[in-house]
Design an enzyme around this catalytic site. Structure first.
Site, PDB file in Angstrom:
ATOM      1  N   ASP A   1       2.977   1.528  -8.330  1.00  0.00           N
ATOM      2  CA  ASP A   1       2.810   1.019  -9.695  1.00  0.00           C
ATOM      3  C   ASP A   1       4.173   0.723 -10.312  1.00  0.00           C
ATOM      4  OD1 ASP A   1       1.493   0.266 -11.970  1.00  0.00           O
ATOM      5  OD2 ASP A   1       1.083   2.302 -12.671  1.00  0.00           O
TER       6      ASP A   1
ATOM      7  N   LEU B   1       3.335   4.986  13.719  1.00  0.00           N
ATOM      8  CA  LEU B   1       2.749   5.044  12.376  1.00  0.00           C
ATOM      9  C   LEU B   1       1.561   4.090  12.243  1.00  0.00           C
ATOM     10  CD1 LEU B   1       3.110   5.818   9.254  1.00  0.00           C
ATOM     11  CD2 LEU B   1       4.382   3.673   9.087  1.00  0.00           C
TER      12      LEU B   1
ATOM     13  N   HIS C   1       6.572  -8.083  -8.028  1.00  0.00           N
ATOM     14  CA  HIS C   1       5.761  -7.881  -6.821  1.00  0.00           C
ATOM     15  C   HIS C   1       6.584  -8.187  -5.568  1.00  0.00           C
ATOM     16  CE1 HIS C   1       2.377  -7.075  -9.269  1.00  0.00           C
ATOM     17  NE2 HIS C   1       2.192  -8.307  -9.688  1.00  0.00           N
TER      18      HIS C   1
HETATM   19  C1  FPP Z   1       1.234  -2.491  -9.468  1.00  0.00           C
HETATM   20  O1  FPP Z   1       2.248  -2.947 -10.325  1.00  0.00           O
HETATM   21  C2  FPP Z   1       1.236  -3.158  -8.186  1.00  0.00           C
HETATM   22  C3  FPP Z   1       0.236  -3.978  -7.727  1.00  0.00           C
HETATM   23  C4  FPP Z   1      -0.953  -4.294  -8.493  1.00  0.00           C
HETATM   24  C5  FPP Z   1       0.293  -4.632  -6.431  1.00  0.00           C
HETATM   25  C6  FPP Z   1       1.091  -3.993  -5.354  1.00  0.00           C
HETATM   26  C7  FPP Z   1       1.679  -5.055  -4.536  1.00  0.00           C
HETATM   27  C8  FPP Z   1       2.882  -5.022  -3.926  1.00  0.00           C
HETATM   28  C9  FPP Z   1       3.744  -3.840  -3.901  1.00  0.00           C
HETATM   29  C10 FPP Z   1       3.455  -6.201  -3.247  1.00  0.00           C
HETATM   30  C11 FPP Z   1       2.772  -6.737  -2.062  1.00  0.00           C
HETATM   31  C12 FPP Z   1       2.130  -5.769  -1.144  1.00  0.00           C
HETATM   32  C13 FPP Z   1       2.262  -5.769   0.182  1.00  0.00           C
HETATM   33  C14 FPP Z   1       1.476  -4.842   1.013  1.00  0.00           C
HETATM   34  C15 FPP Z   1       3.197  -6.667   0.862  1.00  0.00           C
HETATM   35  P1  FPP Z   1       1.815  -3.498 -11.742  1.00  0.00           P
HETATM   36  O2  FPP Z   1       1.792  -4.984 -11.659  1.00  0.00           O
HETATM   37  O3  FPP Z   1       0.530  -2.884 -12.169  1.00  0.00           O
HETATM   38  O4  FPP Z   1       2.988  -2.998 -12.643  1.00  0.00           O
HETATM   39  P2  FPP Z   1       2.930  -2.699 -14.219  1.00  0.00           P
HETATM   40  O5  FPP Z   1       1.943  -1.563 -14.403  1.00  0.00           O
HETATM   41  O6  FPP Z   1       4.332  -2.304 -14.526  1.00  0.00           O
HETATM   42  O7  FPP Z   1       2.502  -3.963 -14.882  1.00  0.00           O
END
Ligand code: FPP
Length: 243
Positions: free
Chosen positions: A17, A128, A34
């Protein structure tokens, strides 16, 4: 604590997150957060392999994430496809196997195809196991399991008397995975957010203020060091208190 005295969890699950906040702090569009988050995925997968972690489950896209603006959803799906395509050689070099859990049929076809291809390409590896939770919801997983169990009872292949915890676990997406030992959540939120609801009954939880794009090997080692100091009791009393 040195790396030698660390207790390495067999299975680590992570709620990644804070990508959006990381981008906002830098005046960047959310997708840049992201993208940086995908770099953390790369670093943490590599570090888990090096440390001898057996399973790493990443909450990459929740069912709730479909409600984000269409442009962000599309960008996340493209990023996922790109990662799955580009990372294969490095994952293969590091002996990583790939699995996915969730309502995968809800993903765009191109992402589904790439996922199948990547899973097949890494299938012979023995290190893994990287598990990506995609279009995943813990309650939806339980609903899917209940439906399958009900269908089996109806057709006579399962007896009601045989429905127990093991039987339910066998019908979850995670049927061939052990429960997580450590659940990490980045960016400070004290929530489980519909992740692995059944599986985390006795999992140790570690929440850090660090935003996911800033979470790399040193932060992973801090989480494992904190885990190493925990005494897991699984509902029993501490051994030192037995009398
Ligand atoms: C949360 O941050 C994250 C996500 C909803 C997506 C996770 C995706 C990635 C880490 C990138 C791609 C993944 C892979 C497997 C290559 P948020 O957008 O909710 O952050 P915020 O709460 O600060 O808005």
């Amino acid at each position: 604590m040195t790396q030698n005295t660390l207790k390495i969890p067999q299975h680590i699950a992570i709620i990644m997150d804070g990508n959006g906040r990381w981008a906002r702090q830098r005046g960047l569009p959310r997708i840049e957060g992201h993208r940086a988050g995908a770099e953390s995925v790369r670093a943490v997968v590599r570090a888990c392999g090096e440390l001898g972690v057996r399973y790493l489950t990443l909450y990459a896209f929740s069912m709730e994430n479909w409600r984000r603006p269409k442009a962000e959803v599309n960008a996340l799906m493209r990023l996922l496809e790109f990662y799955l395509q580009q990372e294969i050689p490095e994952l293969d070099r590091n002996n990583v196997r790939l699995r996915a859990i969730g309502r995968l049929h809800e993903l765009p076809l191109a992402a589904q195809r790439q996922l199948e291809k990547s899973i097949a390409a890494l299938d012979d590896n023995t290190g893994l196991t990287l598990v990506l939770a995609l279009s995943y919801g813990g309650r939806a997983e339980l609903v899917d399991a209940m439906r399958e169990i009900a269908r089996k009872v109806k057709t006579g292949s399962l007896d009601i008397a045989d429905i127990n915890e093991e039987a339910i676990a066998r019908h979850l997406y995670t049927r061939d995975l052990p429960d997580p030992d450590l659940l990490i959540r980045t960016s400070g939120e004290m929530r489980v957010s519909n992740f692995l609801l059944w599986q985390i009954s006795y999992t140790e939880i570690y929440v850090t203020e660090t935003l996911w794009p800033d979470f790399r090997k040193p932060q992973l080692l801090e989480a494992i060091a904190a885990y190493s100091k925990r005494q897991r009791r699984f509902g029993r009393v501490a051994t030192s208190d037995e009398s």
